[in-house]
Design a protein around this motif. Structure first.
Motif, PDB file in Angstrom:
ATOM      1  N   PRO A  10      12.302  59.795  -5.434  1.00 22.46           N
ATOM      2  CA  PRO A  10      11.092  60.610  -5.312  1.00 22.46           C
ATOM      3  C   PRO A  10      10.388  60.815  -6.656  1.00 22.46           C
ATOM      4  CG  PRO A  10      12.923  61.659  -4.180  1.00 22.46           C
ATOM      5  CD  PRO A  10      13.499  60.516  -4.964  1.00 22.46           C
ATOM      6  N   GLU A  11       9.067  60.769  -6.648  1.00 22.87           N
ATOM      7  CA  GLU A  11       8.280  61.077  -7.853  1.00 22.87           C
ATOM      8  C   GLU A  11       8.366  62.583  -8.112  1.00 22.87           C
ATOM      9  OE1 GLU A  11       6.983  61.100 -10.954  1.00 22.87           O
ATOM     10  OE2 GLU A  11       6.291  59.110 -10.311  1.00 22.87           O
ATOM     11  N   GLU A  12       8.749  62.915  -9.358  1.00 20.29           N
ATOM     12  CA  GLU A  12       8.907  64.336  -9.691  1.00 20.29           C
ATOM     13  C   GLU A  12       7.699  64.908 -10.403  1.00 20.29           C
ATOM     14  OE1 GLU A  12      12.565  64.216 -11.900  1.00 20.29           O
ATOM     15  OE2 GLU A  12      13.539  63.280 -10.159  1.00 20.29           O
ATOM     16  N   ASP A  13       6.828  64.030 -10.897  1.00 23.72           N
ATOM     17  CA  ASP A  13       5.678  64.496 -11.683  1.00 23.72           C
ATOM     18  C   ASP A  13       4.373  64.296 -10.922  1.00 23.72           C
ATOM     19  OD1 ASP A  13       7.315  65.144 -13.870  1.00 23.72           O
ATOM     20  OD2 ASP A  13       7.371  63.029 -14.448  1.00 23.72           O
ATOM     21  N   GLY A  14       3.301  64.727 -11.562  1.00 25.14           N
ATOM     22  CA  GLY A  14       1.972  64.525 -10.984  1.00 25.14           C
ATOM     23  C   GLY A  14       1.561  65.653 -10.043  1.00 25.14           C
ATOM     24  N   SER A  15       0.469  65.423  -9.322  1.00 24.17           N
ATOM     25  CA  SER A  15      -0.068  66.454  -8.429  1.00 24.17           C
ATOM     26  C   SER A  15       0.768  66.553  -7.158  1.00 24.17           C
ATOM     27  CB  SER A  15      -1.493  66.088  -8.012  1.00 24.17           C
ATOM     28  OG  SER A  15      -2.267  65.844  -9.141  1.00 24.17           O
ATOM     29  N   ALA A  40       3.161  72.285  11.585  1.00 30.75           N
ATOM     30  CA  ALA A  40       4.066  71.142  11.386  1.00 30.75           C
ATOM     31  C   ALA A  40       3.800  70.573  10.000  1.00 30.75           C
ATOM     32  CB  ALA A  40       3.819  70.086  12.455  1.00 30.75           C
ATOM     33  N   PHE A  41       4.852  70.418   9.214  1.00 30.75           N
ATOM     34  CA  PHE A  41       4.732  69.835   7.877  1.00 30.75           C
ATOM     35  C   PHE A  41       5.228  68.385   7.917  1.00 30.75           C
ATOM     36  CE2 PHE A  41       5.324  74.400   6.710  1.00 30.75           C
ATOM     37  CZ  PHE A  41       4.135  74.580   6.015  1.00 30.75           C
ATOM     38  N   GLY A  42       4.552  67.540   7.139  1.00 28.98           N
ATOM     39  CA  GLY A  42       4.930  66.134   7.066  1.00 28.98           C
ATOM     40  C   GLY A  42       6.219  65.928   6.280  1.00 28.98           C
ATOM     41  N   ASP A  43       6.708  64.697   6.280  1.00 31.20           N
ATOM     42  CA  ASP A  43       7.986  64.335   5.661  1.00 31.20           C
ATOM     43  C   ASP A  43       8.103  64.965   4.259  1.00 31.20           C
ATOM     44  OD1 ASP A  43       7.144  62.561   7.703  1.00 31.20           O
ATOM     45  OD2 ASP A  43       8.564  61.039   7.055  1.00 31.20           O
ATOM     46  N   VAL A  44       9.163  65.719   4.054  1.00 31.27           N
ATOM     47  CA  VAL A  44       9.361  66.381   2.761  1.00 31.27           C
ATOM     48  C   VAL A  44      10.192  65.439   1.889  1.00 31.27           C
ATOM     49  CG1 VAL A  44      11.301  67.786   3.606  1.00 31.27           C
ATOM     50  CG2 VAL A  44      10.036  68.546   1.630  1.00 31.27           C
ATOM     51  N   ILE A  45       9.632  65.103   0.707  1.00 24.59           N
ATOM     52  CA  ILE A  45      10.211  64.020  -0.100  1.00 24.59           C
ATOM     53  C   ILE A  45      11.126  64.579  -1.196  1.00 24.59           C
ATOM     54  CG2 ILE A  45       9.701  61.883  -1.363  1.00 24.59           C
ATOM     55  CD1 ILE A  45       8.449  61.949   1.447  1.00 24.59           C
ATOM     56  N   GLY A  46      12.406  64.631  -0.894  1.00 25.95           N
ATOM     57  CA  GLY A  46      13.430  65.010  -1.856  1.00 25.95           C
ATOM     58  C   GLY A  46      13.232  66.406  -2.429  1.00 25.95           C
ATOM     59  N   ASP A  47      13.884  66.602  -3.581  1.00 22.22           N
ATOM     60  CA  ASP A  47      13.841  67.892  -4.256  1.00 22.22           C
ATOM     61  C   ASP A  47      12.411  68.303  -4.632  1.00 22.22           C
ATOM     62  OD1 ASP A  47      15.418  70.006  -5.220  1.00 22.22           O
ATOM     63  OD2 ASP A  47      15.073  69.290  -7.264  1.00 22.22           O
ATOM     64  N   VAL A  75       7.654  73.626  12.171  1.00 23.99           N
ATOM     65  CA  VAL A  75       8.397  72.365  12.307  1.00 23.99           C
ATOM     66  C   VAL A  75       8.187  71.565  11.027  1.00 23.99           C
ATOM     67  CG1 VAL A  75       8.664  70.279  13.733  1.00 23.99           C
ATOM     68  CG2 VAL A  75       7.869  72.398  14.781  1.00 23.99           C
ATOM     69  N   LEU A  76       9.214  70.855  10.624  1.00 24.45           N
ATOM     70  CA  LEU A  76       9.099  70.034   9.414  1.00 24.45           C
ATOM     71  C   LEU A  76       9.850  68.728   9.635  1.00 24.45           C
ATOM     72  CD1 LEU A  76       9.826  71.109   5.785  1.00 24.45           C
ATOM     73  CD2 LEU A  76      11.417  69.561   6.850  1.00 24.45           C
ATOM     74  N   ASN A  77       9.323  67.615   9.133  1.00 30.16           N
ATOM     75  CA  ASN A  77      10.066  66.358   9.227  1.00 30.16           C
ATOM     76  C   ASN A  77      10.980  66.248   8.001  1.00 30.16           C
ATOM     77  OD1 ASN A  77      10.846  63.510   9.010  1.00 30.16           O
ATOM     78  ND2 ASN A  77       9.573  63.306  10.836  1.00 30.16           N
ATOM     79  N   GLY A  78      12.295  66.177   8.262  1.00 30.18           N
ATOM     80  CA  GLY A  78      13.275  66.237   7.182  1.00 30.18           C
ATOM     81  C   GLY A  78      13.966  64.923   6.862  1.00 30.18           C
ATOM     82  N   GLU A  79      13.444  63.792   7.348  1.00 30.32           N
ATOM     83  CA  GLU A  79      14.189  62.531   7.179  1.00 30.32           C
ATOM     84  C   GLU A  79      14.296  62.058   5.729  1.00 30.32           C
ATOM     85  OE1 GLU A  79      12.700  58.842   8.547  1.00 30.32           O
ATOM     86  OE2 GLU A  79      10.951  58.990   7.245  1.00 30.32           O
ATOM     87  N   ASN A  80      13.412  62.581   4.844  1.00 31.20           N
ATOM     88  CA  ASN A  80      13.445  62.174   3.435  1.00 31.20           C
ATOM     89  C   ASN A  80      13.846  63.328   2.507  1.00 31.20           C
ATOM     90  OD1 ASN A  80      10.617  60.775   4.649  1.00 31.20           O
ATOM     91  ND2 ASN A  80      12.101  59.377   3.742  1.00 31.20           N
ATOM     92  N   ALA A  81      14.430  64.382   3.083  1.00 34.32           N
ATOM     93  CA  ALA A  81      14.626  65.623   2.321  1.00 34.32           C
ATOM     94  C   ALA A  81      15.667  65.496   1.206  1.00 34.32           C
ATOM     95  CB  ALA A  81      14.999  66.754   3.268  1.00 34.32           C
TER      96      ALA A  81
END
Ligand SMILES: [Fe+2]
Ligand SMILES: [Fe+2]
Length: 267
Positions: A234-239, A11-18, A41-47
């Motif tokens: 969503p933050e696009e940079d960083g780790s 199960a993967f946690g909420d996936v944040i945008g692109d 399974v993946l939580n897609g509410e923030n995809a």
């Protein structure tokens, strides 16, 4: 290696945008080849740009190895959701919305010789006062048991740690696993409860950890410290990290035998 008696779930946690989806798919094959999951399974509410999900994203996820998409309070955020939420058996909204809410909250998936049910549910503490998740999930379990399904998994999308913990205790021995989502911050309390239900308060997220729960820190600064209006993105940079859990379940008994966190750095 995995024994033949084991049904393995990732199960993967909420996936944040692109950025979250890119992070996930850059390591997905590596994770899959390491664990050989039976169900993903993946939580897609923030995809979709941090809020909600679109049909092209649903298709992208299902075509690339995700079996079930769970969700939460943000599921309704893209207006077009109402045009397609009923089309996909594997796309879930929390089951404890009132009766006649569009969509559905449980998916039964056949994998090899096993049937597994995934339930998306939502807590009520500091969240919308929808129907009781305890009662609603309990009646769904009763229905699934009558159908002979003994692998039952719940994504509990909730704010309060205490509500998630009492959910774990209440359903210990009645389901195979419950994992928390929504706070986007992985907790280190994964364990098998005494009656063999796997539990973790929050499995985390997929996206930038140099952020505030996946969103740009500068925007949180504006909102929380300066009290100015802001549109989060969503933050696009960083780790980047891909976070979740791997859970092993005994095929015959439906009892969990292992739960481990996944916390994969990207790049
Ligand atoms: Fe979320
Ligand atoms: Fe949420």
């Amino acid at each position: 290696m995995k024994s033949e008696n084991i049904f393995r779930v990732i199960a993967f946690g909420d996936v944040i945008g692109d950025p979250g989806r890119k992070a996930l798919f850059s390591v997905f094959r590596k994770i899959r080849d390491k664990f050989f999951p039976d169900l993903v399974v993946l939580n897609g509410e923030n995809a979709a740009h941090g809020f909600g999900i679109t049909q092209p994203i649903v298709k992208q996820l299902f075509e690339n190895g995700i079996d079930v998409i769970t969700s939460g309070n943000h599921i309704w955020q893209k207006k077009e959701i109402f045009d397609f939420i009923d089309k996909y058996p594997g796309l879930l909204r929390p089951i404890n919305y009132p009766p006649h809410t569009p969509g559905h909250g449980c998916a039964v998936i056949q994998k090899g010789d096993c049937k597994a049910a995934v339930i998306s549910a939502m807590g009520r503490t500091y969240m919308d006062p929808i129907d009781c998740p305890f009662q609603r999930v309990e009646s769904e379990i009763e229905k699934l048991r009558k159908e002979g399904i003994n692998i039952i998994l719940v994504d509990l999308h909730a704010e309060a740690t205490s509500e998630k913990q009492i959910f774990g205790w209440h359903f210990d021995g009645k389901i195979s696993a419950v994992w928390g989502t929504h706070t986007h911050t992985q907790t280190s309390d994964e364990r098998i409860l005494p009656r063999k239900t796997a539990y973790i308060t929050d499995i985390g997220m997929c996206g930038s950890i140099d952020s505030v729960i996946g969103m740009k820190t500068s925007e949180s600064y504006r909102k929380v410290i300066q009290h100015l209006p802001v549109k989060f993105s969503p933050e696009e940079d960083g780790s980047m990290e891909v976070q979740g859990v791997v859970i092993d379940i005994h095929k015959k008994t439906g009892e969990a035998t292992l739960i481990n966190r996944i916390k994969e750095k990207v790049g």
